[in-house]
Every structure is written in structure tokens, then in C-alpha cells.
Design an enzyme around this catalytic site. Sequence first.
Site, PDB file in Angstrom:
ATOM      1  N   ASP A 121     -37.875  96.731   7.364  1.00  0.00           N
ATOM      2  CA  ASP A 121     -36.726  97.792   7.603  1.00  0.00           C
ATOM      3  C   ASP A 121     -35.710  97.189   8.354  1.00  0.00           C
ATOM      4  OD1 ASP A 121     -38.635  97.253   9.930  1.00  0.00           O
ATOM      5  OD2 ASP A 121     -39.530  98.893   9.641  1.00  0.00           O
ATOM      6  N   GLU A 124     -42.091 107.754   9.852  1.00  0.00           N
ATOM      7  CA  GLU A 124     -42.424 108.340  10.918  1.00  0.00           C
ATOM      8  C   GLU A 124     -43.370 109.732  10.542  1.00  0.00           C
ATOM      9  OE1 GLU A 124     -41.959 107.404  13.707  1.00  0.00           O
ATOM     10  OE2 GLU A 124     -39.977 107.076  14.382  1.00  0.00           O
TER      11      GLU A 124
HETATM   12  C1  F6R Z   1     -41.086  96.782  12.366  1.00  0.00           C
HETATM   13  C2  F6R Z   1     -41.862  98.120  11.815  1.00  0.00           C
HETATM   14  C3  F6R Z   1     -42.372  98.919  12.877  1.00  0.00           C
HETATM   15  C4  F6R Z   1     -43.277  98.052  13.974  1.00  0.00           C
HETATM   16  C5  F6R Z   1     -43.763  99.150  15.071  1.00  0.00           C
HETATM   17  C6  F6R Z   1     -44.600  98.558  15.959  1.00  0.00           C
HETATM   18  O1  F6R Z   1     -40.368  95.944  11.201  1.00  0.00           O
HETATM   19  O2  F6R Z   1     -41.918  98.107  10.824  1.00  0.00           O
HETATM   20  O3  F6R Z   1     -43.279  99.843  12.166  1.00  0.00           O
HETATM   21  O4  F6R Z   1     -44.404  97.479  13.384  1.00  0.00           O
HETATM   22  O5  F6R Z   1     -42.868  99.937  15.502  1.00  0.00           O
HETATM   23  O6  F6R Z   1     -43.669  97.653  16.914  1.00  0.00           O
HETATM   24  P1  F6R Z   1     -44.206  96.761  18.084  1.00  0.00           P
HETATM   25  O7  F6R Z   1     -45.001  95.694  17.569  1.00  0.00           O
HETATM   26  O8  F6R Z   1     -42.873  96.583  18.627  1.00  0.00           O
HETATM   27  O9  F6R Z   1     -44.974  97.633  19.018  1.00  0.00           O
END
Ligand code: F6R
Length: 266
Positions: A67, A143
Site C-alpha cells: 500500500d 479496513e
Molecule cells: C503496512 C500495512 C499495514 C500494517 C499494519 C500494522 O504496509 O499494510 O497493514 O501492517 O497497520 O502496522 P504496524 O506494524 O505499524 O503496527
Amino acid sequence: MEVIILKDPLEVSKLAAAHVVHQVQQKPMSCLGLATGSTPKNMYELLCQYYEQGKVDFSRVTSFNLDEYVGLASHHPASYGSYMEENLFRFINIRKENCHIPNGMAEDVPKECQSYEEKIQKAGGIDLQILGIGTDGHIAFNEPSSSLSSRTRLKTLTEQTRNDNRHFFAEEEEVPVHVITMGVGTIMEARKILLLATGEKKADAIAKTVEGPVTAMVPSSILQFHSKVALVIDEAAARLLTRKDYYRWVYMQKPPWQKQIADSFL
Ligand code: F6R
């Protein structure tokens, strides 16, 4: 669904990096699906070290990131383009032209999304997809209520996700509202999936992913339908799983040929 519970975030990163190295050693022209965020940072650091030590060669690897924020140019410090450059790409021998990240500045977003899907197809599909997970159960930026068969498209972030990601932005800056993200359906086509989660904040999402019903309200729960998925999580993220002991037992009972990748790196 395999659930691997390890002591702490470092062990999670080590095992994840071991899987990536193994994948690339087995298939030098692998197509990797990459995630950003806090969770995989340490895995990338280890991959850079393994590259330095000559354990892995990324010269024939292709990558697709999950993303990117809409409205952030790739050189913006909080963009996922910058993240990948700073955490992985500039330290390894992957070819720039083989690294793909959705263009958050695209004038025609639907066209950019369509073209991203086509590039993944043309590359032969994703061999190994690395995923993180949001506190609300999002994978990539799908989401809750995302279609479970969705493709790469524009999504609107929830306030919860924008708050969770605020720390990546300068104080005076707003977290973008929109992103371009691979869809749930796109992710499910990856041949293998490794989801990483660490910390207490992820415990609820992990419990729902593994032991809850499959529902669009927890997009990660669709992974129950994937035949080759492993969740590599630490003790804190595993806290709310009711069958923790069984998952540990399964991992301990693995025949040596299945544990080989892990043991050579842990
Ligand atoms: C990022 C992504 C998101 C993150 C998720 C967790 O490329 O696709 O789904 O993996 O928001 O983020 P962290 O690791 O920062 O808790």
C-alpha cells in the site's frame, strides 16, 4: 492456519527473515509481497545483514508493496516509498525497476490500481507475502467492512488506523485519509503468507483472526481460508488466544525437516 508463538519481537523478526531468505534461496526469481509499519522493521534490518554476509542475493527478486498513502510523493519521509528505501532497498542488491509500490500521486487512481494488479499478474503472482495486522484486524489497508474479494483500490482509513500511524508523521502534519491498497482478494492469491504481530495491542486482532468467525468486520480472518499461512507472533500478541497451548504443542512436535528453516536462524 499455523500459529507460531515466539518469546519476543526479535525472535519473530528472525524467523520471518529466515523465511524470506529461504524463499529467495529456493527460488532466486521470487516475487515478494512486502509490508511496512513498525512490525517488519527489524526483519528488514536482519535481511540487510544477511545480504551483507552473503547469505542471500536479491538481484533477481521482484517486490510488490501492499500500500501507499494517496497524496504523498515517494520521497516524502512518511511515504512507504521512503520507508522501503530507508529500511531495505538501499542496503540490498534488489533492482530498482523490480520494486513496485503503488503511486500515491497518480492522477488517475483507478487506472493506477488496475495497472498494479496487472503488474502482479505479469510477474507471475506473489510467492511469499509478508503482512502486518492493524489493531482493528486490517491487512494491508483493508479496513473492517472491506470486501473479502476486493482488489487493489482506493480506501479510506479509519480514525483508529490514522491514530495508530500518527507517529510516522511530523507533529504538524495530518495523516492522509486515503490510501491505495492491495485488496483482500489480491492478498489471498499469494502462494504463501506470513503474518507478523507483536505486542499486547495486537492481541485482540490476533484472537479474532485465528479463533473468531470469518467476517469482513475482521478482514484478517479471511486468512483462515488460505492453505499456506503462518502467523508468527510474540507472547504478548498471543495473550488472548484460547488454544495457545495447543499451537505451542504443534510447533514443538514439528518433524525436523519442517523446523529446518527456523532452527538454522534462531
Ligand atoms: C503496512 C500495512 C499495514 C500494517 C499494519 C500494522 O504496509 O499494510 O497493514 O501492517 O497497520 O502496522 P504496524 O506494524 O505499524 O503496527
